[in-house]
Scaffold this motif. Sequence first.
Motif, short mmCIF file in Angstrom:
data_model
loop_
_atom_site.label_atom_id
_atom_site.label_comp_id
_atom_site.label_asym_id
_atom_site.label_seq_id
_atom_site.Cartn_x
_atom_site.Cartn_y
_atom_site.Cartn_z
N UNK A 70 -5.09 -36.32 32.63
CA UNK A 70 -4.93 -36.99 33.92
C UNK A 70 -3.69 -36.49 34.66
N UNK A 71 -2.80 -35.80 33.98
CA UNK A 71 -1.54 -35.35 34.59
C UNK A 71 -1.68 -34.05 35.37
N UNK A 72 -2.80 -33.36 35.23
CA UNK A 72 -2.99 -32.09 35.94
C UNK A 72 -3.52 -32.32 37.35
N UNK A 73 -3.31 -31.35 38.20
CA UNK A 73 -3.85 -31.39 39.56
C UNK A 73 -5.13 -30.54 39.55
N UNK A 84 -11.99 -22.50 41.78
CA UNK A 84 -11.73 -22.47 43.22
C UNK A 84 -10.59 -23.44 43.52
N UNK A 85 -9.68 -23.02 44.37
CA UNK A 85 -8.59 -23.87 44.82
C UNK A 85 -9.02 -24.55 46.11
N UNK A 86 -8.75 -25.85 46.22
CA UNK A 86 -9.12 -26.60 47.41
C UNK A 86 -7.97 -27.53 47.81
N UNK A 87 -7.88 -27.77 49.12
CA UNK A 87 -6.96 -28.79 49.63
C UNK A 87 -7.80 -30.03 49.90
N UNK A 99 -5.73 -28.80 44.57
CA UNK A 99 -6.20 -28.87 43.19
C UNK A 99 -7.09 -27.67 42.89
N UNK A 100 -7.28 -27.43 41.59
CA UNK A 100 -8.16 -26.35 41.14
C UNK A 100 -9.40 -26.98 40.51
N UNK A 143 -2.98 -20.69 45.86
CA UNK A 143 -2.27 -20.70 47.15
C UNK A 143 -0.76 -20.79 46.94
N UNK A 144 0.02 -20.15 47.80
CA UNK A 144 1.47 -20.17 47.63
C UNK A 144 2.06 -21.58 47.72
N UNK A 145 1.40 -22.49 48.44
CA UNK A 145 1.94 -23.84 48.58
C UNK A 145 1.39 -24.82 47.55
N UNK A 146 0.66 -24.30 46.54
CA UNK A 146 0.15 -25.17 45.47
C UNK A 146 1.30 -25.56 44.55
#
Length: 158
Positions: A70-73, A84-87, A99-100, A143-146
């Motif tokens: 539960x601690x991961x994004x 896939x990375x998503x906002x 999150x990924x 993403x650089x801002x992740x």
Amino acid sequence: MKTRLLACLFLPVAVFGREEKPTKDSTMHHDASHKGHHKPAPEKVQIGVASYYANKFEGRKTYTDEIFTQQKLTAASNTLPMHTWVRVTNLHNHKSVIVRINDKMNPHNKRLIDLTQAAATRLGFAGQGLTRVRIDVLGKKRPPDAEDEVAVRQPGQD
């Protein structure tokens, strides 16, 4: 004749069989077609309902064989490719988190995304269970801002 026919069939594989790295504008059509399945490319923007994982999943393997915490994004989706990375933006308060995707939901689940409690907390809906969200697909590259994938909870953070 048989040898010439076989050579004609396998020559395109040798020449064109090497898969190129996907670009920002590429779609999943090429990636899925080599498996005999035709999947449409994921929408760049999706709007729907988000939920978060129950605690019973803690320590279990995800679809990508990672150990769930539960601690991961991270998140589960039935419409987006793995890794896939998503906002994700909460449409009620406009808070967002990157999150990924590393898991799939139950096939009968009609929700858009299932988030970890760390991600739900960042979005401000951990106590509510569900919220309407906008998902912006960012791609396969981090993403650089992740933030770090493992969310470290700071005192006073909501």
